[in-house]
Write a protein that holds these residues in place. Structure first.
Motif, short mmCIF file in Angstrom:
data_model
loop_
_atom_site.label_atom_id
_atom_site.label_comp_id
_atom_site.label_asym_id
_atom_site.label_seq_id
_atom_site.Cartn_x
_atom_site.Cartn_y
_atom_site.Cartn_z
N GLU A 250 -1.68 86.65 43.01
CA GLU A 250 -0.71 87.76 42.60
C GLU A 250 0.02 86.96 41.48
O GLU A 250 0.53 87.93 40.93
CB GLU A 250 -0.08 88.57 43.64
CG GLU A 250 1.32 87.71 43.95
CD GLU A 250 1.05 86.65 45.16
OE1 GLU A 250 -0.10 86.32 45.45
OE2 GLU A 250 2.00 86.32 45.87
N GLY A 251 0.07 85.78 41.41
CA GLY A 251 0.74 85.31 40.35
C GLY A 251 0.38 85.20 38.99
O GLY A 251 -0.59 86.07 38.67
N ASP A 252 0.69 84.27 38.02
CA ASP A 252 -0.03 84.17 36.96
C ASP A 252 -1.06 82.93 36.77
O ASP A 252 -1.51 82.52 35.35
CB ASP A 252 1.11 83.93 35.84
CG ASP A 252 1.89 82.78 35.75
OD1 ASP A 252 1.66 82.03 36.90
OD2 ASP A 252 2.71 82.44 35.11
N ARG A 254 -4.57 81.38 36.17
CA ARG A 254 -5.74 81.66 35.71
C ARG A 254 -6.79 81.81 36.81
O ARG A 254 -7.74 82.46 36.38
CB ARG A 254 -6.08 80.86 34.29
CG ARG A 254 -5.14 80.76 33.53
CD ARG A 254 -5.56 82.00 32.18
NE ARG A 254 -4.40 82.46 31.82
CZ ARG A 254 -4.24 83.73 31.32
NH1 ARG A 254 -5.30 84.49 31.29
NH2 ARG A 254 -3.14 84.19 30.66
N ARG A 292 -9.72 87.50 33.84
CA ARG A 292 -8.50 86.64 33.97
C ARG A 292 -8.53 85.12 33.57
O ARG A 292 -7.62 84.86 32.91
CB ARG A 292 -8.18 86.76 35.56
CG ARG A 292 -6.87 85.85 35.89
CD ARG A 292 -6.38 86.43 36.92
NE ARG A 292 -5.54 85.73 37.84
CZ ARG A 292 -4.73 86.20 38.70
NH1 ARG A 292 -4.85 87.26 39.20
NH2 ARG A 292 -3.75 85.29 39.25
N GLY A 295 -8.38 85.07 30.23
CA GLY A 295 -7.27 85.50 29.78
C GLY A 295 -7.30 86.89 28.98
O GLY A 295 -6.39 87.11 27.85
N THR B 185 6.63 84.33 39.37
CA THR B 185 6.41 85.62 38.57
C THR B 185 7.18 86.71 39.39
O THR B 185 7.34 87.73 38.84
CB THR B 185 4.96 85.90 38.38
OG1 THR B 185 4.55 85.64 39.57
CG2 THR B 185 4.47 84.87 37.41
N ASN B 222 -1.07 75.30 35.73
CA ASN B 222 0.21 76.51 36.41
C ASN B 222 1.68 75.92 36.37
O ASN B 222 2.46 76.53 36.36
CB ASN B 222 -0.48 77.31 37.52
CG ASN B 222 0.41 78.68 37.74
OD1 ASN B 222 1.44 78.66 38.78
ND2 ASN B 222 0.45 79.53 37.02
N SER B 225 3.98 76.83 33.98
CA SER B 225 4.37 78.14 34.08
C SER B 225 5.54 78.23 35.26
O SER B 225 6.72 78.82 34.84
CB SER B 225 3.54 79.09 34.32
OG SER B 225 4.17 80.46 34.65
#
Ligand SMILES: Nc1nc2c(ncn2[C@@H]2O[C@H](COP(=O)(O)OP(=O)(O)OP(=O)(O)O)[C@@H](O)[C@H]2O)c(=O)[nH]1
Ligand SMILES: Nc1nc2c(ncn2[C@@H]2O[C@H](COP(=O)(O)OP(=O)(O)OP(=O)(O)O)[C@@H](O)[C@H]2O)c(=O)[nH]1
Ligand SMILES: [Mg+2]
Ligand SMILES: [Mg+2]
Lengths: 306, 291
Positions: A250-252, A254, A292, A295, B185, B222, B225
């Motif tokens: 659910e985060g960002d 990839r 995803r 992107g 996030t 990641n 981020s």
């Protein structure tokens, strides 16, 4: 950073003015951008290489579609190949064979095994199964306690193991108890371990031998980088995995690890964890994850229609 | 391991065969760095600097190259600022995404402080994850540290506040505050962290004195981020890199250091409380290439 992939590709193709057909030079340049995007998404370096080779082969000499820019057309091919690689359709758990069936969860430390086993138990009960949760992590402080709490939260029985017991014995005995109590699916929550830890990897092999699981799922964190292939390769070599659960989606992140793991092991990704709550689990949809990794959610709907 | 040996052999061969450091050499080196999660951008930056150095120094043997590589890489990592010991208790706040090793690292740091003769307390600020409180309690006993907790699902900020109150009253030197794992996030959970920080500062000026972001060496790009979004809300003083005992190299911290300049203070090398080492840029560089 990534939504510009299609912009970057378009500007390359504008410069090159490939007409009629996608010519080699344009494709080479376009694929360089794709390669960068995949690396930024944590797809393994070697996987990126074989993957872009495949795309190149397919793209070479293709007629240019009037409905798409050449850049979009390359993305369309990339996207289709990726879905193909990730596994065309969605696969659920294998629940064939006589009960009780065993589902074993394995993976690195902190990847989400304990949480995922409770999530799967909840799903199974919803589908009218009678699951038993089995805490088989005797190493991490309070790991057994953790699964017991999760089990009682969703009111599903958990085997009363203690950290003084041996994990192989726990699993064997739990399976026996499930048989006696009429539970039809047994979920084994094993301790997190490094794929290079021979002693603990051997323990998994012995659990497999004793319990003959119908599912051995590698639980992998969606944020994993290049090492995903080493991990998946070792677990698969030893245990012959049946599938993968990709957590923390659910985060960002990839989620390039999805592509790496699938391409190295060939084993399907069956579920995605999308939160810490026990209902936060979803079937794995290759098309969504492909978008995803690239992107580019929006542009793809456009391309898919072409 | 197989992969590790291959890599180290690869580098050695690379250095032996390529006395002149040609394009193929730099490409192979690029590949190795990317395979270690350094990332494309940071790899490019690093290799540009390295190429310049190699040219300037007229480096043409593998030993000199190894030294240059280690120097250039080590130079990227900022040194931790000299801290003046605050009025006790020194408050250390541990933050990071789910499962990276926050709680275990608290145990390791608390053990270290305890061995140095400090009076240490740990506070169970993760009131959310099942048995997170029990996990920290077991560690506190093994370490010999004081332990403060409230009931599951209590407000983490109130746990932090009350723990600090107790630590002050009972003359503790150091207080480690654990927090629940959260994705960077998740806006609500990031606000929860800010609240913990606020109440700590109100109770004891300057607290939290050290906010430590825990990054997992297995994580890829990641981590950039994660660092960006945690730093936006929380003023990170240090980074601890865990799980370096596997085959993952944790190369993304090169990119993190280039972009955010936050010092890395310790690395985690296992699941036991002794498995912690101070970070060394030179050692890290060495491990990155298996030199
Ligand atoms: N955000 C998010 N967190 C998750 C997800 N799945 C698990 N977690 C969290 O990740 C952390 C680790 O999860 P666990 O289930 O304890 O992982 P594990 O693999 O059993 O860990 P070990 O037993 O220590 O190896 C916990 O904080 C979980 O709440 C997910 O899908 N999303
Ligand atoms: N191999 C290895 N495992 C580690 C290291 N540090 C922590 N672990 C393991 O990683 C798992 C997660 O560690 P925790 O300390 O519970 O992580 P956390 O960040 O507190 O997790 P949450 O509170 O659920 O977000 C546990 O199984 C630890 O034993 C390390 O340096 N090396
Ligand atoms: Mg677990
Ligand atoms: Mg924790």
């Amino acid at each position: 950073m990534f939504d510009t992939l299609s912009d970057r590709l378009d500007s390359i193709f504008k410069r090159i003015k490939g007409q009629g057909r996608l010519d080699e030079k344009a494709i080479q340049e376009g694929l360089r951008e794709v390669r960068l995007a995949l690396l930024e998404a944590d797809v393994n370096f070697k996987v990126v290489k074989t993957f872009t080779d495949r795309v190149r082969e397919r793209a070479m000499g293709q007629e240019v579609l009037s409905s798409l820019t050449p850049g979009q057309q390359v993305i369309k091919i990339v996207h289709e190949e990726m879905i193909d690689l990730l596994g065309g359709s969605q696969e659920g758990l294998n629940l064939k064979g006589p009960a009780p069936r065993v589902i074993m969860l394995v993976g690195l430390q902190g990847s989400g095994k304990t949480t995922s086993s409770a999530k799967l138990a909840l799903q199974l009960r919803r589908d009218n199964h009678a699951p038993l949760l089995v805490p088989a992590d005797v190493y991490r402080p309070a790991a057994i306690d953790q699964l017991h709490r999760l089990a009682s939260e969703i009111d599903i029985p958990a085997y009363p193991s203690t950290s003084e017991m041996n994990p192989v014995d726990i699993c064997r005995d739990a399976l026996e108890k499930a048989r006696e109590n009429g539970q039809d699916t047994v979920l084994l929550d094993t301790a997190g371990r490094l794929h290079v830890d021979e002693k603990l990897m051997d323990e998994l092999a012995r659990i497999k031998e004793v319990c003959a699981p119908s599912e051995i799922l590698l639980v992998a964190d969606a944020m994993t980088g290049q090492d995903a292939v080493n991990v998946a390769e070792r677990f698969d070599e030893l245990l012959d995995l049946t599938g993968v659960v990709l957590t923390k989606m659910e985060g960002d992140a990839r989620g390039g690890a999805a592509l790496s793991i699938k391409s190295i092991t060939g084993k399907p990704i069956k579920y995605m964890g999308v939160g810490e709550k026990l209902k936060d689990i979803e079937a794995f949809y290759p098309d969504r994850v492909a978008s995803r990794i690239l992107g580019m959610g929006d542009i793809l709907t456009l391309i898919e229609k072409a | 391991t197989k992969t590790k040996e291959q890599l180290s052999k690869q580098v050695d061969q690379l250095l032996q065969l390529n006395k002149q450091f040609d394009d193929a050499f730099w490409e192979d080196l690029e590949e190795i760095l990317i395979m270690s999660d350094v990332g494309f951008k940071a790899t490019t930056t690093l290799l540009e600097r390295l190429r310049d150095r190699v040219r300037q120094e007229g480096c043409n043997d593998s030993e000199t190259f190894k030294t240059l590589f280690k120097e250039e890489l080590a130079a990227l990592f900022p040194q931790p600022a000299k801290r003046i010991k605050p009025q006790p208790p020194e408050v250390v706040l541990m933050i990071g995404v789910n499962g990276v090793g926050k709680t275990t690292t608290i145990a390791k740091l608390a053990h270290r402080a305890h061995m140095q003769g400090q009076k240490v307390m740990v506070a169970a600020g993760d009131t959310f994850r099942a048995a997170a409180i029990e996990q920290l309690e077991i560690w506190s006993k093994r370490v010999g540290a004081g332990f403060y907790a409230k009931a599951p699902f209590s407000d983490p900020a109130s746990v932090a506040y009350e723990a600090l109150d107790t630590a002050q009253a009972e003359g503790y030197d150091t207080l480690f505050v654990d927090t629940a794992g959260r994705l960077h996030t998740n806006v609500d959970l990031m606000e929860e962290l800010r609240k913990i920080k606020r109440v700590l500062a109100k109770k004891h000026p300057g607290a939290p004195h050290r906010t430590i972001l825990v990054l997992d060496a297995t994580t890829g790009q990641n981590a950039l981020s994660q660092t960006k979004l945690f730093a936006k809300d929380m003023d990170i003083d240090e980074i601890v890199l865990t799980k370096l005992d596997g085959t993952a190299k944790g190369g993304v911290v090169v990119a993190v250091s280039l972009e955010y300049g936050i010092p890395i203070t310790f690395i985690g090398l296992g699941e036991k409380m002794e498995d912690l080492r101070p970070f060394s840029g030179t050692d890290f560089a060495q491990a990155l290439l298996d030199l």
